[in-house]
Structure formats: C-alpha cells, structure tokens
Scaffold this active site. Structure first.
Site, PDB file in Angstrom:
ATOM      1  N   ASP A  51      -1.170  -7.090   8.958  1.00 32.00           N
ATOM      2  CA  ASP A  51      -1.175  -7.065   7.169  1.00 32.00           C
ATOM      3  C   ASP A  51       0.311  -6.427   7.200  1.00 32.00           C
ATOM      4  O   ASP A  51       1.313  -6.942   6.148  1.00 32.00           O
ATOM      5  CB  ASP A  51      -2.071  -6.717   6.946  1.00 32.00           C
ATOM      6  CG  ASP A  51      -2.255  -6.566   5.057  1.00 32.00           C
ATOM      7  OD1 ASP A  51      -1.420  -7.459   4.814  1.00 32.00           O
ATOM      8  OD2 ASP A  51      -2.586  -6.120   4.753  1.00 32.00           O
ATOM      9  N   CYS A  90       3.267  -0.232  -4.136  1.00 27.24           N
ATOM     10  CA  CYS A  90       2.279  -1.447  -3.329  1.00 27.24           C
ATOM     11  C   CYS A  90       3.623  -2.143  -2.041  1.00 27.24           C
ATOM     12  O   CYS A  90       4.569  -1.672  -2.379  1.00 27.24           O
ATOM     13  CB  CYS A  90       2.596  -2.821  -4.233  1.00 27.24           C
ATOM     14  SG  CYS A  90       1.968  -3.936  -3.479  1.00 27.24           S
ATOM     15  N   CYS A 104      -8.751  -0.411  13.418  1.00 26.08           N
ATOM     16  CA  CYS A 104      -7.650  -0.844  14.992  1.00 26.08           C
ATOM     17  C   CYS A 104      -6.609   0.812  15.088  1.00 26.08           C
ATOM     18  O   CYS A 104      -6.319   0.997  15.665  1.00 26.08           O
ATOM     19  CB  CYS A 104      -6.964  -2.099  14.784  1.00 26.08           C
ATOM     20  SG  CYS A 104      -6.209  -2.326  12.578  1.00 26.08           S
ATOM     21  N   CYS A 146      -3.397  16.977  23.457  1.00 22.92           N
ATOM     22  CA  CYS A 146      -4.124  17.389  22.419  1.00 22.92           C
ATOM     23  C   CYS A 146      -5.088  17.073  22.822  1.00 22.92           C
ATOM     24  O   CYS A 146      -5.496  15.807  23.581  1.00 22.92           O
ATOM     25  CB  CYS A 146      -2.974  16.216  21.535  1.00 22.92           C
ATOM     26  SG  CYS A 146      -4.430  16.157  19.969  1.00 22.92           S
ATOM     27  N   CYS A 163       1.020 -11.343  -7.957  1.00 29.07           N
ATOM     28  CA  CYS A 163      -0.647 -10.344  -8.689  1.00 29.07           C
ATOM     29  C   CYS A 163       0.111 -10.193 -10.269  1.00 29.07           C
ATOM     30  O   CYS A 163       1.026  -9.982  -9.909  1.00 29.07           O
ATOM     31  CB  CYS A 163       0.111  -8.822  -7.645  1.00 29.07           C
ATOM     32  SG  CYS A 163      -1.149  -7.537  -7.649  1.00 29.07           S
ATOM     33  N   LEU A 181       1.492   4.773   2.130  1.00 32.86           N
ATOM     34  CA  LEU A 181       2.536   4.221   3.125  1.00 32.86           C
ATOM     35  C   LEU A 181       3.848   4.267   2.332  1.00 32.86           C
ATOM     36  O   LEU A 181       3.910   4.266   1.298  1.00 32.86           O
ATOM     37  CB  LEU A 181       2.441   2.947   3.452  1.00 32.86           C
ATOM     38  CG  LEU A 181       1.297   2.598   4.321  1.00 32.86           C
ATOM     39  CD1 LEU A 181       1.486   0.922   4.456  1.00 32.86           C
ATOM     40  CD2 LEU A 181       1.764   3.265   5.961  1.00 32.86           C
ATOM     41  N   SER A 200      -9.959  -1.637  -5.340  1.00 36.04           N
ATOM     42  CA  SER A 200      -9.542  -0.745  -5.454  1.00 36.04           C
ATOM     43  C   SER A 200      -9.218   0.028  -6.748  1.00 36.04           C
ATOM     44  O   SER A 200      -9.279  -0.800  -7.906  1.00 36.04           O
ATOM     45  CB  SER A 200      -8.031  -1.260  -5.551  1.00 36.04           C
ATOM     46  OG  SER A 200      -7.463  -2.213  -3.780  1.00 36.04           O
ATOM     47  N   CYS A 241       0.395  13.446  22.305  1.00 38.59           N
ATOM     48  CA  CYS A 241      -1.416  13.265  23.109  1.00 38.59           C
ATOM     49  C   CYS A 241      -1.229  13.376  23.752  1.00 38.59           C
ATOM     50  O   CYS A 241      -3.404  13.177  24.066  1.00 38.59           O
ATOM     51  CB  CYS A 241      -1.337  11.428  22.521  1.00 38.59           C
ATOM     52  SG  CYS A 241      -0.533  11.549  20.696  1.00 38.59           S
TER      53      CYS A 241
END
Length: 382
Positions: free
Chosen positions: A273, A22, A251, A316, A15, A193, A122, A313
């Site tokens: 990814d 990142c 997804c 919920c 990059c 993240l 981005s 869950c």
C-alpha cells in the site's frame, strides 16, 4: 496453496475528506496516472476468480482508499455475491474495510453484516486532535460525523477497531488521546508518514516525540490490563505476543515485505500500500494470475530489498522486537544502510519500558485463557 491477502482500492484514491497528512494522495502525485476511478464489476470478478484459483485455504479481502465506500453499496453487494458463488470452495474468506466512518448508515451496516466485515475506522483521538487535520472538502470538522458512524456500527453489533495516526500534536497528548479512544477497546496507533520527498510538515512526527508517546501510552495500556479492563493496542499486543513466543502479525514487525498484494481500482497490482507507484507496478490482474504476480521480478526484488539487516541492528538487543521497522520508515544511515528513522524512538521506549513489558507479558500469560485470547486474537486492521 498458501493463503492470500488482497488489499483493494475500489475507489482508488477518491475521498470525501481532505486529510492534510494523507499518504496515498502523496503516492498518487508520484505516479503517471493518479486517480484510477471506480473499480468495474468485471475487474472485481476477475480479481475474485484469480484469488480463489490461487488459494484453497484462506483468502482475506481488505478494502482501503481513499475512501473505499465511495465505490458504492451496489459494488459491495456485487462483490459479496461473487464471493458466494464460490460457496463450494474450501477457502475461508474474511472481509475488512478501513473507512473514515462519515458515510456509514443503516444500509452500509447491513452490507457489513452480510459480509461479516471487520470495520476499521479512522479517528484521531480528541475532537481537537482529530479536527486539526481530518477535514472535509469545505475545510469543515468531521469528528462528529465519524462518531455518528461508529454509533451505527455499535447499534448494529458490527466488530470495529480504531486507527489513530500519531501526528506531532497527538504525540504531545498521549493521555488525552488514549482516554478518548479507550472506550472502543481495539486501537492501533500508527506513526504519521512524511511524503516521499521527506519534507517536514506541521504534523510531522519526530522520533523523540514518538518514543515519549510510546512510553506514556504503554503506561496507560499496562494500567488498563491490571484494572481488569484491557484495551488492545495493536503494537503493544504484538510485542507482548512476541515475548510470549508468538510470531508478529504485522509486516512492519516481521522484517519482511511483500506479504500481500495491493490492487488498484483498474486492476494494477503492487507489493504494498505504501508503494503503489510506477516503480513497483507488478502487472494487472486482468492479464496476470496471482501465481505469476507472486513470481514476478518486481515482487522478488521488493521482498529481498527488505531483508538486509544493518550492522547497527546486529548489535542491538532490541532488534528481535523492532526488526528494523516498516520499510517505508527506513532512511539511509551514515553507514550507507537503510535503517528505520524511528530507531531512536524504539531505543528510548525499550530502554525505559522493556522490564515492565516483560512483566506484563508474564501477567498476561498467567491469566485465564479467555484473557490471553483477548491479546492474541486482537482484531486486525485492514
């Protein structure tokens, strides 16, 4: 045969920027061989051939990085020529690329036009929020270069969307960020993240901050719809679409992993990814077909590990919209189950805005078909 989506890292993690947060740089640090160099033409040819052998319906090639444009213009021209050599195939091919936007020029726009690329750029909101963490190799700001690249796309009439990473600082300024980006019309906000070690950093996002960001951004999104100038926000588009009876198109909202293949530049294949690490290496495209990779034990395990629904869950009322989020966001709960660490963010948002979201879904459904199509055909990311 089924459709296939192949996400390609033609320049591996190389990059020309040094973004602080990142995630792929962190992934590379967690595998034996970090950088894989530039994809060779031979590897590209093999990947294309095997993709056409696998599917006779739809093939999606999505280029990411690092910065995928570092693979060079000739590489992309070659890739497009190879695709065209299958012109007798019944496959419909789509191309997309996610870029930091700083390298876009007239020649690149010609390539994007030739391949009918959807270009994801981005751009982290305002000049202040963007240049806080998206810096160049000499620690210089980059937003002006990104905006210049976007102007090239606009002048050439190329479809593009904006990807904004929601950091702690961006979550604190939802109105400023939304107003800075809304002129681009097609937006996606993804939560920042932490690395695999889950260490908190200056940019780390808390669930509470993210939940508040969702609430305030949704209010701006709703206002844009009612003003007659809708702005696509991918996450909200998906939730409204689901309320209208449509399946999710991401997804992270389907509750199932392993819906595409990730191809590193050396031909190594991974199921996602976010998991291009040695543990989830499935094989190499030079040695295995997509038929074999689809049936690999690693892919089966990866998919099955995403399926269990935590007990929390099952009770919920928002699970049908949340689906336990992206696997990469899941952490071990006190009950010993993997649950999204953004659970409280989604709870906060849905508890506060579910009624407004339902009303907006009805409003959208009542619009002329051309209006609803803005929502349901929103431009996908890469």
């Amino acid at each position: 045969m089924p459709p296939i989506t192949v996400m390609i890292k033609p320049a591996s993690g190389l990059c020309n920027l040094r973004c602080s947060y990142c995630f792929y740089r962190d992934e590379m640090a967690h595998r034996a061989v970090a950088e894989r160099g530039i994809m060779t033409k031979e590897t590209a040819r093999t990947l294309i051939r095997r993709a056409f052998a696998y599917s006779d319906g739809q093939i999606a090639f999505a280029f990411q990085g690092g910065e995928p444009m570092l693979a060079g213009k000739e590489f992309f021209r070659y890739f497009l020529r190879e695709i065209k050599s299958y012109s007798s195939s019944k496959c419909a091919v789509s191309n997309s690329i996610q870029t930091n936007g700083t390298l876009i020029d007239h020649e690149w726009c010609e390539i994007f036009k030739e391949g009918n690329f959807l270009v994801g750029v981005s751009l982290d909101g305002t000049e202040e929020t963007h240049d806080m963490y998206r810096l160049g190799t000499k620690n210089e700001p980059t937003q002006a270069r990104v905006l210049a690249g976007i102007q090239q796309l606009q002048d050439a009439g190329i479809a593009y969307n904006i990807l904004c990473v929601v950091t702690k600082q961006i979550a604190e300024k939802p109105q400023e960020v939304f107003n800075a980006l809304k002129i681009h019309r097609w937006l996606q906000f993804i939560p920042c993240l932490n690395g695999f070690d889950n260490q908190n950093e200056a940019w780390s996002l808390t669930p509470e901050a993210y939940g508040t960001f969702l609430i305030e951004t949704f209010d701006l999104y709703e206002k844009a719809w009612h003003s007659g100038e809708p702005v696509s926000v991918r996450q909200f588009d998906n939730w409204l679409g689901m309320l209208l009876g449509h399946p999710p198109e991401t997804c992270s909202m389907s509750g199932v992993c392993g819906e595409y293949f990730l191809a590193e530049s050396d031909g190594d294949i991974y199921p996602c990814d976010f998991y291009a690490i040695d543990e989830w290496h499935m094989g190499n495209i030079k040695e295995s077909s997509f038929f074999r990779l689809e049936k690999s034990e690693k892919r089966r395990i990866f998919r099955e590990e995403s399926l269990p629904v935590p007990k929390r869950c099952t009770t919920c009322k928002w699970y049908f919209l949340c689906r336990n989020g992206c696997r990469r966001d899941r952490v071990l709960s006190d009950e010993g189950e993997l649950i999204t660490n953004l659970c409280s963010a989604y709870q906060l948002f849905f508890n506060e805005r579910a009624d407004q979201m339902q009303n907006l879904a009805r409003f959208v459904a009542a619009q002329p078909s051309s209006q609803e199509s803005v929502l349901l055909s929103q431009q996908k990311d890469c």
